[in-house]
Design an enzyme around this catalytic site. Structure first.
Site, PDB file in Angstrom:
ATOM      1  N   TYR A   1      17.601   3.469 -24.945  1.00  0.00           N
ATOM      2  CA  TYR A   1      17.976   2.147 -24.456  1.00  0.00           C
ATOM      3  C   TYR A   1      17.791   1.100 -25.547  1.00  0.00           C
ATOM      4  CZ  TYR A   1      17.951   3.600 -19.520  1.00  0.00           C
ATOM      5  OH  TYR A   1      18.218   4.195 -18.316  1.00  0.00           O
TER       6      TYR A   1
ATOM      7  N   TYR B   1      17.022  11.580 -21.119  1.00  0.00           N
ATOM      8  CA  TYR B   1      15.888  11.226 -21.975  1.00  0.00           C
ATOM      9  C   TYR B   1      14.579  11.568 -21.275  1.00  0.00           C
ATOM     10  CZ  TYR B   1      15.927   7.040 -19.017  1.00  0.00           C
ATOM     11  OH  TYR B   1      15.939   6.184 -17.949  1.00  0.00           O
TER      12      TYR B   1
ATOM     13  N   HIS C   1      22.403   8.945 -16.461  1.00  0.00           N
ATOM     14  CA  HIS C   1      22.668   8.059 -15.325  1.00  0.00           C
ATOM     15  C   HIS C   1      23.055   6.672 -15.799  1.00  0.00           C
ATOM     16  CE1 HIS C   1      18.434   7.327 -16.348  1.00  0.00           C
ATOM     17  NE2 HIS C   1      18.626   6.098 -15.896  1.00  0.00           N
TER      18      HIS C   1
ATOM     19  N   ARG D   1      14.968  12.411 -17.396  1.00  0.00           N
ATOM     20  CA  ARG D   1      15.962  11.795 -16.512  1.00  0.00           C
ATOM     21  C   ARG D   1      17.321  12.429 -16.748  1.00  0.00           C
ATOM     22  NH1 ARG D   1      16.022   7.402 -13.862  1.00  0.00           N
ATOM     23  NH2 ARG D   1      16.907   8.869 -12.420  1.00  0.00           N
TER      24      ARG D   1
ATOM     25  N   HIS E   1      22.718   2.705 -14.310  1.00  0.00           N
ATOM     26  CA  HIS E   1      22.145   1.829 -13.283  1.00  0.00           C
ATOM     27  C   HIS E   1      23.220   0.867 -12.779  1.00  0.00           C
ATOM     28  CE1 HIS E   1      17.845   2.776 -14.257  1.00  0.00           C
ATOM     29  NE2 HIS E   1      18.364   3.044 -15.436  1.00  0.00           N
TER      30      HIS E   1
END
Lengths: 262, 208
Positions: free
Chosen positions: A128, A167, A180, A177, A182
């Site tokens: 991120y 990640y 995905h 995870r 959000h």
């Protein structure tokens, strides 16, 4: 997308249309909490200290809940739904190019028009662009990882991006995870406000994700998994995934038979 | 078998996660991407009403402030009117006051602030008067579904005592968890609040 909308202009749902009562301004349908993750879900450790323990106080939708903020095109910029271009510095971001599209509907099956949809994600390596993310995968200089769109008159939205990577995160010693994106959605009333996550069909991390498996209802979990939508892809350019989002429906006021003060 | 109703099911909620700022407040994540950004300042110079600062923290079960929480507020204007077509009350609308804002907590202190105006008393659809209040929605890592609560104002004692929602709370002691305390600091009006997620002073959260 080069200012072109994806191929699917008039998406139809592949399921029966429910009977939609006339649109009213009653309260929203009672929320079915059995399809949502419980506040206290010990497998997702962060929830333990952050979950209320008292019962929620049920509130019949008042004017404070059936109203909510209204957004318009003036709130957005021209590249806001193009994550391939909206942070590009010296080229395109690395990763699988994808289109994500779908409709925001309510529980009666009606499209929710002109509502704000915001989305954010990791880059193709699972990193991120956030000062608190220290995962060793590199930042992509050409990828910000966020965007937003207003739904059209039918509730339709779309954006383009690169597919995010999975990640690791600190829950168990080896928790990962699934890939995905959000989503944050408003609807027309503040009681419809929703944040969720979209997953990708076929991801083997889905059934073992401690966050995803907080959802007690298998069908509700499956509805967060976007299928590959080859028909909406752009040949020799981008694959597409389809993700419909359902917000709470609104009760109608058929008869005004309450006396004032009642 | 009776006829099927075929309603759709609401999409399941998922946590906003620790990196919610990327999508909703990118400047806090550490970058600049959008031409126009949403913020914790609800007012413009033209907004009518008493200027107030809302200031508070969200506290976890150990007494520690959440430092990665995001709050949104939704409120009426100074005349008690929401800027939304479903509010048909008589108060004057101020088109440029949206009545909505969002704020992330400070990464060190956990402090959340909003700059807004004090809303007026609201007339609900049954014609009842409701005490001035601000609707709050809370998301964060570890919060699986957004939490709804309200902030009332400590200088509205009479209105609060008559408010139909505060009176739904069975234990009077719990009503105080929703009341922000007024003070003045450097000529500014500040309302301070604490949202306790757990413990004996757990804030009242609503299933709206």
């Amino acid at each position: 997308m080069n200012a072109q909308a994806p191929a699917l202009q008039d998406p139809r749902l592949n399921r029966p249309e429910p009977l939609a009562p006339p649109l009213g301004d009653g309260g929203f349908f009672q929320r079915d909490r059995s399809i949502h993750p419980p506040a206290h879900a010990p497998g997702y450790k962060s929830s333990v200290l952050r979950s209320p323990r008292q019962s929620l106080l049920s509130l019949e939708g008042s004017v404070s809940e059936i109203t909510g903020p209204v957004f318009g095109h003036n709130d957005l910029g021209p590249l806001d739904n193009d994550l391939i271009r909206n942070y590009a510095k010296d080229g395109d971001p690395v990763g699988e190019r994808i289109i994500v599209h779908g409709r925001v509907l309510d529980e009666t099956g009606r499209g929710v028009p002109n509502t704000l949809v915001e989305f954010w994600q990791a880059n193709a390596g699972g990193r991120y662009r956030h000062k608190k993310d220290t995962y060793l995968a590199p930042i992509d200089p050409n990828f910000g990882g966020c965007g937003r769109a207003l739904t059209d008159d039918t509730g339709y939205y779309y954006f383009r991006t690169v597919k995010p990577g999975p990640y690791p995160w600190r829950n168990y010693v080896n928790s990962w995870r699934p890939a995905h994106i959000h989503f944050s959605v408003f609807g027309s009333g503040f009681a419809q406000r929703l944040i969720t996550q979209m997953y990708f069909e076929g991801d083997p991390l889905i059934p073992i994700c401690p966050i995803l498996t907080t959802i007690p209802d298998k069908d509700a979990l499956d509805r967060l998994v976007a299928p590959l939508d080859l028909n909406a892809s752009a040949p020799f350019d981008s694959l597409a995934y389809r993700f419909d989002i359902v917000l709470r429906g609104q009760r109608s006021t058929y008869f005004e038979n309450r006396t004032a003060g009642n | 078998m009776p006829q099927p109703l075929n309603y759709l099911k609401e999409t399941a909620s998922q946590t906003a996660g620790p990196y919610v700022h990327i999508g909703l407040i990118p400047a806090m994540a550490g970058f600049d991407i959008f031409e126009k950004n949403f913020s914790n300042v609800l007012t413009t110079p033209d907004t009518e009403g008493e200027r107030i600062t809302l200031e508070g923290k969200v506290i976890d079960g150990t007494g520690t402030p959440l430092r990665d929480v995001l709050l949104e507020i939704w409120q009426a204007n100074a005349a008690g009117r929401y800027n939304h077509p479903a509010d048909r009350s008589a108060g004057a609308l101020q088109q440029e006051f949206r009545g909505w804002g969002r704020a992330g907590s400070d990464f060190e202190s956990g402090l959340v602030t909003f700059e807004t105006i004090k809303p007026g008393a609201i007339t609900d659809r049954a014609g009842r008067t409701c005490a001035p209040h601000i609707n709050v929605w809370i998301v964060a890592r570890g919060i699986n579904i957004g939490l709804n609560t309200r902030l009332y104002f400590s200088d509205e004692e009479a209105a609060n005592a008559a408010d139909p929602v505060l009176n739904l709370i069975e234990q009077p002691i719990r009503r105080s968890t929703l009341v922000a305390k007024r003070s003045e600091r450097g000529g500014k009006v500040v309302y301070s609040f604490t949202i306790n997620l757990q413990g004996p002073e757990e804030t009242v959260f609503f299933d709206v």
